[in-house]
Design a protein around this motif. Structure first.
Motif, PDB file in Angstrom:
ATOM      1  N   SER A   1      76.838  18.005   6.326  1.00 15.25           N
ATOM      2  CA  SER A   1      76.629  18.803   5.116  1.00 15.25           C
ATOM      3  C   SER A   1      75.577  18.172   4.219  1.00 15.25           C
ATOM      4  O   SER A   1      74.728  18.853   3.622  1.00 15.25           O
TER       5      SER A   1
ATOM      6  N   ARG B   1      72.239  18.921   5.769  1.00 16.73           N
ATOM      7  CA  ARG B   1      71.783  20.279   5.473  1.00 16.73           C
ATOM      8  C   ARG B   1      71.304  20.385   4.026  1.00 16.73           C
ATOM      9  O   ARG B   1      70.299  21.036   3.734  1.00 16.73           O
ATOM     10  N   ALA B   2      72.056  19.738   3.101  1.00 16.76           N
ATOM     11  CA  ALA B   2      71.638  19.785   1.687  1.00 16.76           C
ATOM     12  C   ALA B   2      70.288  19.108   1.509  1.00 16.76           C
ATOM     13  O   ALA B   2      69.409  19.583   0.758  1.00 16.76           O
TER      14      ALA B   2
ATOM     15  N   SER C   1      67.593  21.450   2.852  1.00 19.01           N
ATOM     16  CA  SER C   1      67.364  22.561   1.917  1.00 19.01           C
ATOM     17  C   SER C   1      66.574  22.096   0.696  1.00 19.01           C
ATOM     18  O   SER C   1      65.646  22.775   0.220  1.00 19.01           O
ATOM     19  N   ALA C   2      66.940  20.890   0.169  1.00 19.30           N
ATOM     20  CA  ALA C   2      66.208  20.374  -0.992  1.00 19.30           C
ATOM     21  C   ALA C   2      64.750  20.101  -0.644  1.00 19.30           C
ATOM     22  O   ALA C   2      63.832  20.381  -1.428  1.00 19.30           O
TER      23      ALA C   2
ATOM     24  N   LYS D   1      62.990  21.620   1.641  1.00 22.90           N
ATOM     25  CA  LYS D   1      62.316  22.912   1.751  1.00 22.90           C
ATOM     26  C   LYS D   1      61.995  23.467   0.371  1.00 22.90           C
ATOM     27  O   LYS D   1      60.896  24.015   0.138  1.00 22.90           O
ATOM     28  N   ASP D   2      62.983  23.331  -0.560  1.00 26.04           N
ATOM     29  CA  ASP D   2      62.744  23.824  -1.928  1.00 26.04           C
ATOM     30  C   ASP D   2      61.609  23.055  -2.607  1.00 26.04           C
ATOM     31  O   ASP D   2      60.761  23.633  -3.292  1.00 26.04           O
TER      32      ASP D   2
END
Length: 307
Positions: free
Chosen positions: A14, A17-18, A21-22, A24-25
């Motif tokens: 998890s 994944r976080a 995602s961060a 990518k952001d």
């Protein structure tokens, strides 16, 4: 992952994944900031989750606003195109001659050669730059000639300004050289002038301190003696007497000049005067004798009568 220490190990899926995602952001935010700053480096800021959320919110709002603005612009463009088409159709219906002329002009423009299209675009560009809505070749030629004349006048003015600028520069250099020369040792005041100036100032102060006393003395003297108050007639009489004295002086000078060169002693002067008189008599007698001889020589003699 900016909130995690650099040497921290990731074991949870998890968390991985976080982190992805961060990342990518943050990549999206960096791309968005580079577009907004147009290649310039954005100001430094702290990279943390709060900043990321705030920047994502701003970026989403900005993207939404750009999409709305694009839709509005497209809608306005479509509406304007429809209005122009309606107006064109209305003009064609109302005035067939204008429609035919427009069709002919459109056909001519579409069938122009490359050189013709270039010439037409050049004329249109010149007309726009000159501010002429309905320009003809003659009008364009006149304006071009006027612009050429104006350019020639500006070149002449520029040449005159350049000459004046060079003259001013030469004068400035001359003034600077003169100022430099005046600052030299040759024009420095003498060392004793300061002392002399102080001495003159002390004398002026002392004399200025004595002025009131002198004025009082003059006033007292004038009141005791009495200042004359002559009239114009008195001045005229005094002037006439002065002129008479001058004339008498000239006569006496002429008389004295006759005795110039005589000794100052009276007896010696009298003896010298007698000697001069004796010399005068001798010269007079000689003159008379010479005159009589000339008369006898020039007088014709009478012939003697025979006895």
């Amino acid at each position: 992952m900016s909130h995690l220490p650099p040497n921290a190990a990731i074991f949870s899926p998890s968390v991985a994944r976080a982190a992805a995602s961060a990342a990518k952001d943050w990549s999206f935010i960096d791309t968005w900031l580079s577009k907004k700053f147009q290649g310039r480096k954005p100001p430094p800021f702290e990279r943390n989750p709060d900043t990321l959320r705030a920047l994502l919110a701003v970026a989403n709002a900005n993207e939404a606003a750009d999409e709305e603005r694009t839709l509005v612009a497209k809608l306005e463009s479509d509406t304007l195109r429809e209005i122009q088409q309606q107006q064109q159709h209305q003009r064609e219906v109302e005035n067939p001659a204008d429609a035919a002329r427009q069709a002919i002009l459109t056909s001519l423009e579409e069938n122009l050669s490359r050189e013709g299209r270039t010439a037409l675009e050049s004329m249109a560009s010149v007309s726009v730059n000159l501010g002429m809505a309905f320009a003809t070749p003659a009008d364009l030629g006149q304006r071009m000639v006027a612009l050429a004349a104006q350019a020639s006048e500006l070149e002449q003015m520029q040449a005159r300004v350049a000459v004046l600028s060079r003259y001013v520069e030469n004068e400035v250099r001359s003034v600077q050289e003169l100022a430099k020369e005046l600052k030299g040792e040759q024009y420095r005041p003498a060392s004793h002038l300061a002392k002399q100036n102080l001495e003159m100032q002390r004398k002026i102060k002392s004399i200025a301190a004595k002025l009131p006393e002198l004025r009082d003395k003059v006033t007292a003297l004038a009141s005791s003696v009495g200042m004359p108050n002559p009239t114009v007639e008195q001045v005229r009489q005094e002037e006439q007497a002065y002129l008479d004295l001058l004339a008498q002086k000239k006569e006496l000078d002429a008389q004295v000049k006759a005795f110039q060169g005589l000794p100052p002693d009276t007896d010696q002067a009298r003896q010298e005067l007698e000697a001069l008189r004796t010399e005068l008599r001798r010269v007079t007698q000689r003159r008379d004798a010479v005159f009589e001889g000339l008369v006898e020589r020039e007088t014709p003699k009478k012939p003697s009568r025979p006895q």
